[in-house]
Design an enzyme around this catalytic site. Structure first.
Site, mmCIF file in Angstrom:
data_model
loop_
_atom_site.group_PDB
_atom_site.id
_atom_site.type_symbol
_atom_site.label_atom_id
_atom_site.label_comp_id
_atom_site.label_asym_id
_atom_site.label_seq_id
_atom_site.Cartn_x
_atom_site.Cartn_y
_atom_site.Cartn_z
ATOM 1 C CB CYS A 94 -1.027 0.000 1.135
ATOM 2 S SG CYS A 94 -0.531 -0.792 2.653
ATOM 3 N NE ARG A 148 1.999 -9.566 4.786
ATOM 4 C CZ ARG A 148 0.698 -9.547 4.497
ATOM 5 N NH1 ARG A 148 -0.100 -10.479 5.001
ATOM 6 N NH2 ARG A 148 0.192 -8.604 3.739
ATOM 7 C CD GLN A 189 -1.818 -9.540 -0.163
ATOM 8 O OE1 GLN A 189 -1.435 -10.333 0.678
ATOM 9 N NE2 GLN A 189 -2.315 -8.361 0.160
ATOM 10 C CG ASP A 243 -1.433 -5.950 -2.413
ATOM 11 O OD1 ASP A 243 -2.433 -6.375 -1.822
ATOM 12 O OD2 ASP A 243 -0.317 -5.868 -1.892
ATOM 13 C CG HIS A 274 -3.353 -0.330 -2.736
ATOM 14 N ND1 HIS A 274 -2.355 -1.182 -3.157
ATOM 15 C CD2 HIS A 274 -3.563 -0.599 -1.422
ATOM 16 C CE1 HIS A 274 -1.980 -1.933 -2.134
ATOM 17 N NE2 HIS A 274 -2.692 -1.600 -1.072
ATOM 18 C CE LYS A 325 -9.658 -8.679 7.906
ATOM 19 N NZ LYS A 325 -8.431 -9.490 7.768
ATOM 20 C CG HIS A 381 -5.781 -1.174 1.589
ATOM 21 N ND1 HIS A 381 -4.427 -0.955 1.703
ATOM 22 C CD2 HIS A 381 -6.368 -0.149 2.266
ATOM 23 C CE1 HIS A 381 -4.208 0.135 2.415
ATOM 24 N NE2 HIS A 381 -5.377 0.638 2.768
#
Length: 591
Positions: free
Chosen positions: A279, A308, A326, A328, A330, A411, A457
């Protein structure tokens, strides 16, 4: 009681039976018993014991548990004071620790099974062991565990027991376990030469050539859909200075899960960290120039590596890794664009999951204890998501998971079911009013004012690695044609047929078909067997007849009958159709 409540009581009671059986087997003075909850499909209990248990001990434990049940002992609940509880469990270190943490005026209940076994427990339980006579159970496994999940504390032995209301249910569950074992991606992935791990990089998969072809096929599919929906793909640095993560809030809320590299100075402001999320990259791209309302919705997608930190005992094949990609995205929107944008995201999820024949549902996760920002802003965000879910699914047709939101916003989690009926949490849609505030994100509104956008997100696959692990198990490594690492294997019967085989290979490659061929001078059946081992959807055999007529014979995966006399042009057309339509089914006719 509802069925699940009924099973919970029986399984929880069986945990006490297990503990009593183990204590009797090894002696009260030699056993420390910790906790023993009911879990899905059974129960477990944690112990320290005088020796390490093995699979040879399973029957001994089961037999003792049955012996305890057959005594038909009463279960008695008693309320005690904290001091009384401490005295009662003075020789049990784990129970003592739990009791000491309770407030002085806490209501403490204990349960006796017979006269000689007592446990610290809130209940409820059966009233007599005879109620457990028909429970079908088996010791399933024994593993190591740390007290309270803390690797600095005592190491315990955890005994898992599968328990069902009757033998038929247990039999069906064992059948499910056998099928799940056959589909295990940790076994099939290396067998199919898709991925591997090495001890020099725990939890960080190596993608092998076949697996990387599959990975990129999945990614190409994802990219095509997102281009249709107006997303632009970006990429950003893996390493960023701690200042970025301090601004985003990750340094304060997620630092322990980040891989951190100290700088030349001892000051943390000189530290760098491998990104655990994408992000901040998207935010800096947004802020790279002035934005106006005409730029919104601003949609960027990103599939960079993220890292992670996980405890070694939590790593699990592709399902739980330390490095992954991922999918992702945004999106920056105005407040009045939120509903339409989230509905569009859900339409993307439906399109993607539907391609694999996977159904999905939604779960709303609300404000956690360590939330960042203003409660009023959180309330507003949660209300927005509830309104959208009510509109899409209808009120009450989705789950609410209180307190499980991200620290910067509520979320929606998307959960899907695979071929075995297992539920997986995959995609997520997070509404965020906080990071735009932290990073002072602005846009010029139509009325001439400067306003703050709202950030969404979202991911559909979640971790691509995890999603591929699920697909391996869902399809048992027999992937749809469009996704398969190699889609066609070509087998020339003899070396004199290699020239025509090459013509077939070239025609398929020119059409973008992933094809492999074995030109070696060896038995045809040996070549076919190799391609079948890799689950190639189509195996093409060419000999004298095919070379002279310009045709092929096709062995379709899972089909006994071959397709004969298929023209080369028709073969290419069939392959192109399955790629274009992203079909789950193989074409089994050339008509």
């Amino acid at each position: 009681m509802e069925k699940e409540e009924f099973l919970a009581v029986y399984r929880h009671s069986m945990a006490h039976i297990l503990a009593k059986a183990v204590i009797e087997l090894f002696g009260k003075e030699k056993v420390q018993y910790a906790i023993g909850p009911q879990i899905e499909n059974g129960l477990y209990y944690d112990f320290t014991l005088p020796r390490t248990l093995t699979a040879d001990d399973y029957k001994m434990i089961e037999d003792k548990m049955r012996e305890v049940i057959k005594r038909r002992e009463d279960w008695t609940c008693k309320e005690v004071t904290k001091d009384e509880a401490l005295e009662l469990f003075k020789d049990q270190k784990f129970k003592t620790e739990l009791i000491q943490e309770l407030p002085a005026d806490e209501k403490i209940t204990i349960y006796y099974t017979g006269d000689d076994y007592v446990d610290l427990c809130r209940g409820p339980h059966v009233s007599n062991s005879q109620e457990l006579m028909n429970v079908a159970f088996e010791v399933r496994s024994i593993s190591g565990a740390y007290w309270r999940g803390d690797e600095t504390k005592d190491q315990l032995q955890r005994i898992y027991v599968t328990a069902f209301a009757d033998k038929n249910q247990l039999k069906e569950f064992k059948k499910f376990l056998r099928e799940a074992a056959e589909r295990d991606h940790k076994k099939l992935g290396p067998q199919q030469e898709l991925f591997m791990f090495d001890e020099t990089a725990p939890g960080m998969p190596y993608w092998l050539p076949r697996g990387w072809k599959l990975f990129n096929s999945l990614l190409s599919f994802w990219r095509g859909i997102h281009e249709e929906h107006g997303y632009q793909e970006i990429s950003g640095p893996i390493l960023s200075n701690s200042k970025l993560w301090q601004t985003s809030g990750h340094w304060g809320h997620y630092k322990d899960n980040m891989f951190i590299i100290p700088g030349e100075k001892e000051d943390e402001s000189d530290y760098y960290a491998a990104k655990p999320m994408n992000c901040p990259n998207a935010i800096l791209v947004y802020k790279s120039r002035l934005r106006s309302y005409r730029d919104l919705p601003f949609r960027v997608a990103q599939v960079d590596n993220i890292h992670r930190k996980e405890k070694s005992g939590e790593l699990n094949g592709l399902f739980r890794v330390q490095m992954f990609r991922q999918d992702d995205a945004h999106i920056l929107v105005t407040e009045d664009q939120i509903a339409d944008e989230i509905k569009d995201i859900m339409s993307i999820a439906t399109q993607i999951y539907g391609t694999f024949g996977l159904s999905y549902g939604a779960e709303l996760s609300t404000r956690p204890d360590d939330f960042m920002g203003d409660i009023a802003v959180w309330d507003k965000a949660e209300a927005s998501l509830k309104e959208i879910l009510n509109d899409v699914y209808g009120e009450g047709n989705y789950e609410v998971n209180e307190g499980d939101g991200a620290f910067y916003g509520p979320k929606i989690d998307l959960k899907m079911k695979d071929a075995l009926g297992r539920e997986w949490q995959m995609g997520t849609i997070q509404l965020d009013f906080q990071l735009p505030l932290n990073f002072d994100m602005k846009y010029a509104a139509q009325d001439g004012t400067v306003k703050q956008p709202v950030m969404i997100h979202r991911a559909i696959f979640g971790s691509l690695e995890r999603f591929i692990g699920i697909l391996i198990e869902n399809y048992k490594a027999s992937f749809p044609f469009w996704l398969s690492p190699y889609q066609v294997g070509v087998v020339p019967i003899r070396t004199e047929h290699n020239e025509y085989a090459k013509k077939v290979v070239d025609a398929l490659k020119a059409a973008g078909i992933r094809v492999e061929v074995d030109y070696a001078d060896k038995n045809m059946n040996e070549k076919i067997k190799a391609f079948k081992t890799y689950h190639d959807p189509y195996i093409i055999v060419v000999g004298d007849k095919e070379a002279s007529e310009g045709t092929v014979s096709i062995t379709v995966r899972g089909q006994k009958q071959q397709l004969h006399d298929v023209s080369l042009e028709k073969l290419v057309e069939m392959c192109e159709t399955m790629n274009r339509e992203h079909s789950n089914e193989l074409l089994t006719t050339a008509d």
